[in-house]
Design an enzyme around this catalytic site. Sequence first.
Site, PDB file in Angstrom:
ATOM      1  N   ASP A   1      -2.999   2.043   6.939  1.00 48.33           N
ATOM      2  CA  ASP A   1      -2.226   1.542   5.803  1.00 48.33           C
ATOM      3  C   ASP A   1      -1.900   0.058   5.955  1.00 48.33           C
ATOM      4  O   ASP A   1      -1.895  -0.684   4.963  1.00 48.33           O
ATOM      5  CB  ASP A   1      -0.947   2.359   5.653  1.00 48.33           C
ATOM      6  CG  ASP A   1      -1.230   3.827   5.359  1.00 48.33           C
ATOM      7  OD1 ASP A   1      -2.289   4.106   4.755  1.00 48.33           O
ATOM      8  OD2 ASP A   1      -0.411   4.686   5.727  1.00 48.33           O
TER       9      ASP A   1
ATOM     10  N   CYS B   1     -12.666  -9.285   9.682  1.00 42.29           N
ATOM     11  CA  CYS B   1     -14.020  -9.811   9.426  1.00 42.29           C
ATOM     12  C   CYS B   1     -14.549  -9.444   8.040  1.00 42.29           C
ATOM     13  O   CYS B   1     -15.674  -9.826   7.693  1.00 42.29           O
ATOM     14  CB  CYS B   1     -14.984  -9.319  10.494  1.00 42.29           C
ATOM     15  SG  CYS B   1     -15.236  -7.518  10.475  1.00 42.29           S
TER      16      CYS B   1
ATOM     17  N   CYS C   1     -16.103  -6.167  14.495  1.00 39.09           N
ATOM     18  CA  CYS C   1     -15.262  -7.059  15.303  1.00 39.09           C
ATOM     19  C   CYS C   1     -14.373  -6.295  16.276  1.00 39.09           C
ATOM     20  O   CYS C   1     -13.684  -6.910  17.089  1.00 39.09           O
ATOM     21  CB  CYS C   1     -14.406  -7.946  14.412  1.00 39.09           C
ATOM     22  SG  CYS C   1     -13.182  -7.042  13.422  1.00 39.09           S
TER      23      CYS C   1
ATOM     24  N   ASP D   1       0.855  -1.184   0.000  1.00 45.40           N
ATOM     25  CA  ASP D   1       0.000   0.000   0.000  1.00 45.40           C
ATOM     26  C   ASP D   1       0.892   1.236   0.000  1.00 45.40           C
ATOM     27  O   ASP D   1       1.684   1.441   0.933  1.00 45.40           O
ATOM     28  CB  ASP D   1      -0.907   0.015   1.228  1.00 45.40           C
ATOM     29  CG  ASP D   1      -1.852   1.213   1.228  1.00 45.40           C
ATOM     30  OD1 ASP D   1      -2.840   1.191   0.478  1.00 45.40           O
ATOM     31  OD2 ASP D   1      -1.580   2.166   1.990  1.00 45.40           O
TER      32      ASP D   1
ATOM     33  N   CYS E   1     -12.804  -1.107  13.367  1.00 47.48           N
ATOM     34  CA  CYS E   1     -13.927  -1.867  12.824  1.00 47.48           C
ATOM     35  C   CYS E   1     -15.097  -1.804  13.804  1.00 47.48           C
ATOM     36  O   CYS E   1     -14.939  -2.052  15.012  1.00 47.48           O
ATOM     37  CB  CYS E   1     -13.518  -3.318  12.566  1.00 47.48           C
ATOM     38  SG  CYS E   1     -14.840  -4.318  11.841  1.00 47.48           S
TER      39      CYS E   1
ATOM     40  N   CYS F   1     -12.355  -4.238   6.593  1.00 48.58           N
ATOM     41  CA  CYS F   1     -11.669  -4.788   7.759  1.00 48.58           C
ATOM     42  C   CYS F   1     -10.897  -6.029   7.325  1.00 48.58           C
ATOM     43  O   CYS F   1     -11.466  -6.936   6.697  1.00 48.58           O
ATOM     44  CB  CYS F   1     -12.669  -5.122   8.858  1.00 48.58           C
ATOM     45  SG  CYS F   1     -11.923  -5.916  10.302  1.00 48.58           S
TER      46      CYS F   1
ATOM     47  N   GLU G   1      -2.281  -1.663  -5.752  1.00 48.19           N
ATOM     48  CA  GLU G   1      -3.544  -1.038  -6.146  1.00 48.19           C
ATOM     49  C   GLU G   1      -3.402  -0.354  -7.500  1.00 48.19           C
ATOM     50  O   GLU G   1      -2.315   0.102  -7.871  1.00 48.19           O
ATOM     51  CB  GLU G   1      -3.969   0.006  -5.114  1.00 48.19           C
ATOM     52  CG  GLU G   1      -4.410  -0.556  -3.788  1.00 48.19           C
ATOM     53  CD  GLU G   1      -4.839   0.535  -2.831  1.00 48.19           C
ATOM     54  OE1 GLU G   1      -6.041   0.635  -2.530  1.00 48.19           O
ATOM     55  OE2 GLU G   1      -3.969   1.296  -2.382  1.00 48.19           O
TER      56      GLU G   1
END
Length: 468
Positions: A403, A377, A396, A229, A393, A374, A321
Amino acid sequence: MSEPSSSNDRPGAGARQMQAYRFALEPTHDQAQALRSHCGAARFAYNWGRRKVLANWAQRQAEATYGIPEHELTPWIDQSAYSLRKAWNGEKCTVAPWWAENSKEAYSSGITWVTQAFSNYGASKRGVRAGARMGVPARKKKHSHQSFTVTTGSYGLGDGSRQVKIPRIGVVRTGESTRKLARRLRNGTAKLGSMTLSHRCGRWWVSFTVNVRRDDPKPARPDAVVGLDVGVKALAVLSTGEIVPNPKHYQKTQALRRRLARARSRRRGPNYKHGVGPSRRWEKVNAKANRLEHRVTAMRRDGLHKLTTRLTREYGTIVVEDLNVAGMLRNRSLAKAIWSAGFSALRHQLEYKTGWRSGRLVTADRWYPSSKMCSSCKAVKTKLALGERVFRCDHCGLVLDRDVNAARNLAALVSSASCVGTVNMPAGNRVRPGSPGGGIATGRPETEVAGQPCRSNPAGHGMEQHLP
């Protein structure tokens, strides 16, 4: 350039790829004058070809205004390099009686430039060329970028380890040793293509396009997957938790750059329109500013090369990405930081270096919610502000660096059953964007992930690349 290993130097069954080798030149005063003369000859041939093509277009347009039928108009001029070069040889003694002072390669280089320029203009006008709309090729001015290309004749490396041969100019000394390229040529693992001479930042450079047979060793961990990332605060964050800091070379030199710009503005600059040259003090400050820009660019390129080389040597699969860098640069608050980080250069280096080492580069879909999802989860947030640097999150209760969470989601993409990834296989060739639709922003529509057909290719035709 890095020192080639022994496996690269011996003849083998490695794949052939095009690679560039660039060296700084240290010409004498007479050799520098000859290089400038060749650059001027290439520029003259380019402008001559441009005038000839535009004159043909203007002639046809003028004849059409008189009502002359289409089939009786002046025929279109052939814009191929062969035809323009043949026309140049027939007119060069008239339009350029001094043509014999330079190598014919300089004039051929200019003809090739103008042919490519009109070809790009035509493709852009028809809508088959990506990028911004191109206009009619502009005239090259005397103080524009100086360069020319050599494709035939006696050129290449000299007998010594710091020499290159240039037609009509002779042997020129280089600023660094050429033994790495010479060793490849001697062992038959490389073949010289074209040679380009250019002048940048006050120095002359020579660049060889070489057909290289590479046999790089495979990654140390061929089955390992890492998510990458990229960002502004940290240059890169890996799914392993490693954070690569952003050196910010451009920002650190901002004060010096402004000081040199102010000093340059107080001196008498050039006014080529009225034939007024710059003062000596302006040239001195301008040279300092150019050297600073060149140094910043070199440091950024060196850092990116070290990072990408380390990643491709260790991991067999790298997931990144598909960022809309052009759109991100429209943000005036972050444009400078994004530009100085070099996101596009980082991805481009990963593309061809993974091909060298038989690795894989998986590019996530542009709309894949790597930051909002997330990593534990897989719940996706509806909104995530740019200022929220910690991901929390709501399902969870995971609390993790933003990042690092995005990098873990990218790494998990390889084992995902959703078609949101594009594979760049070991060939190392850049993947051209496919047709939009079905949630696929870029990449080949026939790519599949984890054995599941893509939404844009439900029948699964043409699938020959699989992710584990």
